[in-house]
Design a protein around this motif. Sequence first.
Motif, PDB file in Angstrom:
ATOM      1  N   GLY A  61       0.182   3.290  -8.249  1.00 42.40           N
ATOM      2  CA  GLY A  61       1.505   3.360  -8.005  1.00 42.40           C
ATOM      3  C   GLY A  61       2.284   2.106  -7.457  1.00 42.40           C
ATOM      4  O   GLY A  61       3.107   2.041  -6.879  1.00 42.40           O
ATOM      5  N   ASN A  62       1.347   1.066  -7.517  1.00 46.37           N
ATOM      6  CA  ASN A  62       1.960  -0.381  -7.157  1.00 46.37           C
ATOM      7  C   ASN A  62       3.112  -0.578  -7.652  1.00 46.37           C
ATOM      8  O   ASN A  62       3.649  -0.205  -8.963  1.00 46.37           O
ATOM      9  CB  ASN A  62       0.604  -1.510  -7.351  1.00 46.37           C
ATOM     10  CG  ASN A  62       0.511  -1.591  -8.734  1.00 46.37           C
ATOM     11  OD1 ASN A  62       1.324  -2.412  -9.470  1.00 46.37           O
ATOM     12  ND2 ASN A  62      -0.544  -1.084  -9.449  1.00 46.37           N
ATOM     13  N   SER A  86       0.944  -1.212  -0.044  1.00 45.26           N
ATOM     14  CA  SER A  86      -0.066   0.022   0.114  1.00 45.26           C
ATOM     15  C   SER A  86       0.657   1.254   0.167  1.00 45.26           C
ATOM     16  O   SER A  86       1.978   1.326   0.267  1.00 45.26           O
ATOM     17  CB  SER A  86      -0.870   0.042   1.188  1.00 45.26           C
ATOM     18  OG  SER A  86      -0.191   0.463   2.444  1.00 45.26           O
ATOM     19  N   ASN A  87       0.183   2.364  -0.185  1.00 49.81           N
ATOM     20  CA  ASN A  87       0.898   3.742  -0.155  1.00 49.81           C
ATOM     21  C   ASN A  87       1.109   4.192   1.208  1.00 49.81           C
ATOM     22  O   ASN A  87       1.254   5.250   1.453  1.00 49.81           O
ATOM     23  CB  ASN A  87      -0.054   4.674  -1.124  1.00 49.81           C
ATOM     24  CG  ASN A  87       0.202   4.436  -2.393  1.00 49.81           C
ATOM     25  OD1 ASN A  87       1.264   4.404  -3.012  1.00 49.81           O
ATOM     26  ND2 ASN A  87      -0.924   4.125  -3.426  1.00 49.81           N
ATOM     27  N   SER A  88       0.887   3.184   2.168  1.00 51.02           N
ATOM     28  CA  SER A  88       1.213   3.630   3.583  1.00 51.02           C
ATOM     29  C   SER A  88       2.788   3.537   3.915  1.00 51.02           C
ATOM     30  O   SER A  88       3.161   4.087   4.938  1.00 51.02           O
ATOM     31  CB  SER A  88       0.394   2.818   4.506  1.00 51.02           C
ATOM     32  OG  SER A  88       0.605   1.505   4.332  1.00 51.02           O
ATOM     33  N   ASN A  97       7.664   3.890  -1.325  1.00 54.42           N
ATOM     34  CA  ASN A  97       7.909   3.210  -2.473  1.00 54.42           C
ATOM     35  C   ASN A  97       8.953   3.661  -3.552  1.00 54.42           C
ATOM     36  O   ASN A  97       8.771   4.870  -4.158  1.00 54.42           O
ATOM     37  CB  ASN A  97       6.466   3.093  -3.213  1.00 54.42           C
ATOM     38  CG  ASN A  97       6.521   2.280  -4.334  1.00 54.42           C
ATOM     39  OD1 ASN A  97       7.516   1.997  -5.204  1.00 54.42           O
ATOM     40  ND2 ASN A  97       5.349   1.912  -4.843  1.00 54.42           N
ATOM     41  N   GLN A 133       8.151   4.418  -7.238  1.00 55.54           N
ATOM     42  CA  GLN A 133       7.242   5.587  -7.260  1.00 55.54           C
ATOM     43  C   GLN A 133       8.361   6.666  -7.505  1.00 55.54           C
ATOM     44  O   GLN A 133       8.200   7.784  -8.512  1.00 55.54           O
ATOM     45  CB  GLN A 133       6.228   5.787  -6.388  1.00 55.54           C
ATOM     46  CG  GLN A 133       5.128   4.836  -6.562  1.00 55.54           C
ATOM     47  CD  GLN A 133       3.884   5.744  -5.798  1.00 55.54           C
ATOM     48  OE1 GLN A 133       3.937   6.602  -5.118  1.00 55.54           O
ATOM     49  NE2 GLN A 133       3.010   4.431  -5.143  1.00 55.54           N
TER      50      GLN A 133
END
Length: 383
Positions: free
Chosen positions: A267-268, A65-67, A70, A73
């Motif tokens: 954005g994975n 996740s975006n938590s 990354n 990205q």
Amino acid sequence: MMELFDVYSVFPVNIVRGKGCEVYDEKGQAYLDLYGGHAVISVGHSHPYLVKCMSEQLQQLMFYSNSVINKLQERLANELGELSGYPDYRAFFVNSGAEANENALKLASFHTGKKRVVAFRNSFHGRTSAAVEVTDNPALHAPINTNHNVYFAALDIKEVETELAKGDVCAVILEGISGVGGIQVPDEDFLRQLRELTRRYGVVLVLDEIQSGYGRTGKFFAHQWAGIKPDLITVAKGIANGFPFSGVLISPMFAARKGMLGTTFGGNHLGCAAALAVLKIIREEKLIENALHTGAYLMQRLQELHSPLIKEIRGRGLMVGVELTVPVKEVREPLLFEERIFTGYSGLYTLRILPPLILSTKEVDIFVGSLKKVLDGYYENSR
């Protein structure tokens, strides 16, 4: 037995694999792909470097996740900014073109505190709630989508200024070149005047480069032919060569705050790996230059046809529309079923050509020869 919800017009062709500019059906029959699945296939089918990068990423991490941080990205944003000519912009990655436009319009509304949008006639920006409302096709508007906050203008700068002067417009949204609308190329002077007016009236300029971007026109973005810089740029389709991925490039003038935008899958890691591979292939194989030169050759060969069935040829690079004097299905279907060539369409009369950016002049010659055969055959049979 559960069946598919019947919303697509489907050709009776089962495509099971692809390579370069060709796809193959279950019987092994090859087809020249001059449509790239709606301009999605930018670097060709099954490019070995793309397959390698995605396979390696799958073995490491497909998604989180975006938590968390990354780094893919961050790297993608940096490389996209450098290659596109927008290194000072920031990126927000999502999953589809409609979602990119949806978030761009939200950013414009957050930034200005206003909610009205100026879009353009024959536009197409997606099927989600805000994106479909700025799409000029009432047949796509469910009752829940229609808030009457959109004005559809002609490509007439005086008409646009009249709307902007009312003071309640948050954004103007425009395609770099219209796709569904028939490969209509905005006049460069119009774009420059539009940029000046949106600055004068404090309106956000959104360029939808979902179909016309990623090198397709011979520059990274179609609007760059006019030498302008929009406030927000939306990208999708060719960004990851078929993996669902998209983004918004965001001017430094926008302030971010935690929670104003969000996405689960956007954005994975796997999508970033695909998008990074696409950028490297575009850069190293000089595909933007190829789109420019092969596109010019395509336009030249099409103009040499001098067919009475061709009304107009429009486009830039490898984004070309051939407007016909007969229904496009009369040409598109024999191209597919007799000549084994995939093409697209816009409306009732425009053949839409959106091949992978690796298209060669040899493949152009094959296509133009087949198109001539189909046009000549139709003309002779209709006399």
